[in-house]
Design a protein around this motif. Sequence first.
Motif, PDB file in Angstrom:
ATOM      1  N   UNK A  63      42.919  36.437  35.149  1.00 44.55           N
ATOM      2  CA  UNK A  63      43.659  35.262  34.683  1.00 44.55           C
ATOM      3  C   UNK A  63      43.122  33.989  35.316  1.00 44.55           C
ATOM      4  N   UNK A  64      42.830  34.042  36.607  1.00 44.39           N
ATOM      5  CA  UNK A  64      42.293  32.874  37.295  1.00 44.39           C
ATOM      6  C   UNK A  64      40.911  32.507  36.758  1.00 44.39           C
ATOM      7  N   UNK A  65      40.083  33.516  36.543  1.00 45.36           N
ATOM      8  CA  UNK A  65      38.735  33.246  36.034  1.00 45.36           C
ATOM      9  C   UNK A  65      38.803  32.623  34.637  1.00 45.36           C
ATOM     10  N   UNK A  66      39.717  33.108  33.802  1.00 44.57           N
ATOM     11  CA  UNK A  66      39.896  32.522  32.466  1.00 44.57           C
ATOM     12  C   UNK A  66      40.384  31.085  32.575  1.00 44.57           C
ATOM     13  N   UNK A  67      41.337  30.867  33.463  1.00 45.16           N
ATOM     14  CA  UNK A  67      41.899  29.531  33.659  1.00 45.16           C
ATOM     15  C   UNK A  67      40.814  28.523  34.044  1.00 45.16           C
ATOM     16  N   UNK A  68      39.836  28.974  34.824  1.00 43.51           N
ATOM     17  CA  UNK A  68      38.777  28.089  35.299  1.00 43.51           C
ATOM     18  C   UNK A  68      37.550  28.092  34.396  1.00 43.51           C
ATOM     19  N   UNK A  69      37.605  28.858  33.302  1.00 43.57           N
ATOM     20  CA  UNK A  69      36.496  28.884  32.356  1.00 43.57           C
ATOM     21  C   UNK A  69      35.268  29.598  32.879  1.00 43.57           C
ATOM     22  N   UNK A  70      35.449  30.605  33.724  1.00 45.44           N
ATOM     23  CA  UNK A  70      34.323  31.341  34.317  1.00 45.44           C
ATOM     24  C   UNK A  70      34.068  32.606  33.506  1.00 45.44           C
ATOM     25  N   UNK A  71      32.873  32.782  32.962  1.00 43.85           N
ATOM     26  CA  UNK A  71      32.554  34.012  32.224  1.00 43.85           C
ATOM     27  C   UNK A  71      32.700  35.234  33.130  1.00 43.85           C
ATOM     28  N   UNK A  72      33.282  36.305  32.607  1.00 39.57           N
ATOM     29  CA  UNK A  72      33.464  37.492  33.418  1.00 39.57           C
ATOM     30  C   UNK A  72      33.631  38.710  32.528  1.00 39.57           C
ATOM     31  N   UNK A  73      33.406  39.855  33.127  1.00 35.44           N
ATOM     32  CA  UNK A  73      33.572  41.124  32.428  1.00 35.44           C
ATOM     33  C   UNK A  73      34.571  41.976  33.194  1.00 35.44           C
ATOM     34  N   UNK A  74      35.505  42.591  32.487  1.00 29.99           N
ATOM     35  CA  UNK A  74      36.542  43.402  33.126  1.00 29.99           C
ATOM     36  C   UNK A  74      36.343  44.880  32.792  1.00 29.99           C
ATOM     37  N   UNK A  75      37.122  45.734  33.443  1.00 29.27           N
ATOM     38  CA  UNK A  75      37.114  47.164  33.129  1.00 29.27           C
ATOM     39  C   UNK A  75      35.882  47.907  33.584  1.00 29.27           C
ATOM     40  N   UNK A  76      35.163  47.383  34.560  1.00 24.78           N
ATOM     41  CA  UNK A  76      33.974  48.066  35.070  1.00 24.78           C
ATOM     42  C   UNK A  76      34.417  49.053  36.141  1.00 24.78           C
ATOM     43  N   UNK A  77      33.993  50.314  36.016  1.00 20.54           N
ATOM     44  CA  UNK A  77      34.474  51.364  36.920  1.00 20.54           C
ATOM     45  C   UNK A  77      36.003  51.304  36.969  1.00 20.54           C
ATOM     46  N   UNK A  78      36.590  51.241  35.797  1.00 20.24           N
ATOM     47  CA  UNK A  78      38.044  51.233  35.564  1.00 20.24           C
ATOM     48  C   UNK A  78      38.677  49.859  35.785  1.00 20.24           C
ATOM     49  N   UNK A  79      38.702  49.352  37.015  1.00 16.82           N
ATOM     50  CA  UNK A  79      39.410  48.093  37.256  1.00 16.82           C
ATOM     51  C   UNK A  79      38.515  46.997  37.826  1.00 16.82           C
ATOM     52  N   UNK A  80      37.225  47.244  37.959  1.00 18.33           N
ATOM     53  CA  UNK A  80      36.318  46.255  38.539  1.00 18.33           C
ATOM     54  C   UNK A  80      36.064  45.078  37.613  1.00 18.33           C
ATOM     55  N   UNK A  81      35.699  43.945  38.205  1.00 20.31           N
ATOM     56  CA  UNK A  81      35.419  42.708  37.460  1.00 20.31           C
ATOM     57  C   UNK A  81      34.147  42.083  38.019  1.00 20.31           C
ATOM     58  N   UNK A  82      33.345  41.516  37.134  1.00 12.87           N
ATOM     59  CA  UNK A  82      32.171  40.755  37.549  1.00 12.87           C
ATOM     60  C   UNK A  82      32.236  39.376  36.905  1.00 12.87           C
ATOM     61  N   UNK A  83      32.157  38.342  37.744  1.00  6.82           N
ATOM     62  CA  UNK A  83      32.146  36.953  37.270  1.00  6.82           C
ATOM     63  C   UNK A  83      30.751  36.379  37.477  1.00  6.82           C
ATOM     64  N   UNK A  84      30.306  35.574  36.525  1.00  7.38           N
ATOM     65  CA  UNK A  84      28.972  34.982  36.617  1.00  7.38           C
ATOM     66  C   UNK A  84      29.092  33.462  36.557  1.00  7.38           C
ATOM     67  N   UNK A  85      28.551  32.811  37.584  1.00  3.31           N
ATOM     68  CA  UNK A  85      28.570  31.351  37.655  1.00  3.31           C
ATOM     69  C   UNK A  85      27.131  30.849  37.711  1.00  3.31           C
ATOM     70  N   UNK A  86      26.747  30.120  36.678  1.00  3.56           N
ATOM     71  CA  UNK A  86      25.383  29.595  36.615  1.00  3.56           C
ATOM     72  C   UNK A  86      25.357  28.177  37.146  1.00  3.56           C
ATOM     73  N   UNK A  87      24.375  27.892  37.999  1.00  2.94           N
ATOM     74  CA  UNK A  87      24.216  26.555  38.524  1.00  2.94           C
ATOM     75  C   UNK A  87      23.627  25.616  37.496  1.00  2.94           C
ATOM     76  N   UNK A  88      23.488  24.376  37.885  1.00  7.90           N
ATOM     77  CA  UNK A  88      22.951  23.369  36.964  1.00  7.90           C
ATOM     78  C   UNK A  88      21.449  23.511  36.766  1.00  7.90           C
TER      79      UNK A  88
END
Length: 417
Positions: A63-88
């Motif tokens: 929810x926080x990642x969505x709120x901040x507009x950060x791309x992420x993938x959920x459900x990895x190894x059941x409950x894991x999450x990966x967020x990706x932040x690209x620099x300028x």
Amino acid sequence: MASTLPLSLSQPPPSQTTEPSLHQSLRPAIKALQPELVAWRRYLHQRPELAFKEQLTASFVAEKLREWGIPHQTGIAETGIVAILEGSRPGPVLGIRADMDALPIQEENQVPYRSSHDGVMHACGHDGHTTIALGTARYLSQHPDFAGTVKIIFQPAEEGPGGAKPMIQAGVLDNPKVDAIIGLHVWNVLPVGTVGVRSGPFMAAAEFFHCQVLGKGGHGAIPQQTIDAVLVASQIVTTLQTIVARNINPLDTAVISVGSFHGGTAKNIIADTASLSGTVRYFNPELADKLPQRIEEIIAGVCACHGAKYELNYQRMYPATINDPTMAELVRSVATTVIETELGVVPECQTMAAEDMSFFLQQVPGCYFFLGSANAELGLDFPHHHPRFDFDETVLGLGVEIFVRCLEKFFAQAQRS
């Protein structure tokens, strides 16, 4: 019973301590984030979840990642999450790993944010790790002026059976490929305002064994008709201690501890079976085959001497956590600019505790380090896995600052090379 409280947050009470010296080195944006960090951590602390059941935690993070507009993938190894932040600007990829799970412990702290889940507690600080990673994501989403990509890995099940390996198998280190990785553990062995870091072996491998000794029972007054399983198992326990004393190089470090022993049913009956269980810890990967081999040789030999049989189950859990020298030096150099207390950065810090961050460090160069979190004056110094464990929340902002400075230095070094 799972909590049904909403995900919204009210303003938190102030952090347990506001010692000025621990805030001097924090940039204004991270100082300003501290009240939110405390609120997030306390929210998570109230809703602890066991391995691979971190649904509420994962929902909060997502929810926080969505709120901040950060791309992420959920459900990895059941409950894991990966967020990706690209620099300028383009550059290498740095991973940050944070674990999310709690322990099957009934919390004894009498605080407003104590666990609301019976028999489950954040007794190791993973709520702090998740919060620091979230704070880092929040800061980077607002300050993307860096040359590279940050991949933040929110991992389930560190306390067992282990979430790092299935996340790696699911491809969290790929697309984009992670070039290096860092992580931290809030550490009540060290006082707040310290960092423990070292190159090479940092935390031990963790392995477990269970042995069932099969003898021949009988009357306690007629021992010649029996094979005493309790006697055999007792000799196994004492003889196992010769492995570290006489089979391991004294310059290596290893521990073999028998923590469970069961045998017999009555005072006048010689037991036909006895069982013992224990753990094996070591730093040197070269001992990975030698130790279980020697353990079985001793069990087999002692049983043979008495005419007993045995069944042995040996489980490898986590390998040793071994820090890359270059990444360890990067963390150490950054920590010296953030930590301004007298004790400061503690060199050559080690523990025989284990961590499945080790699987990430087997794949890419990286560094795992301790962030001192104990504050004895406030009673926040109970050990990890204790029902009264809690930590000084000042470390939340410090953790974010250290992560941010590590990635800034990592990307800057990559640009120069």
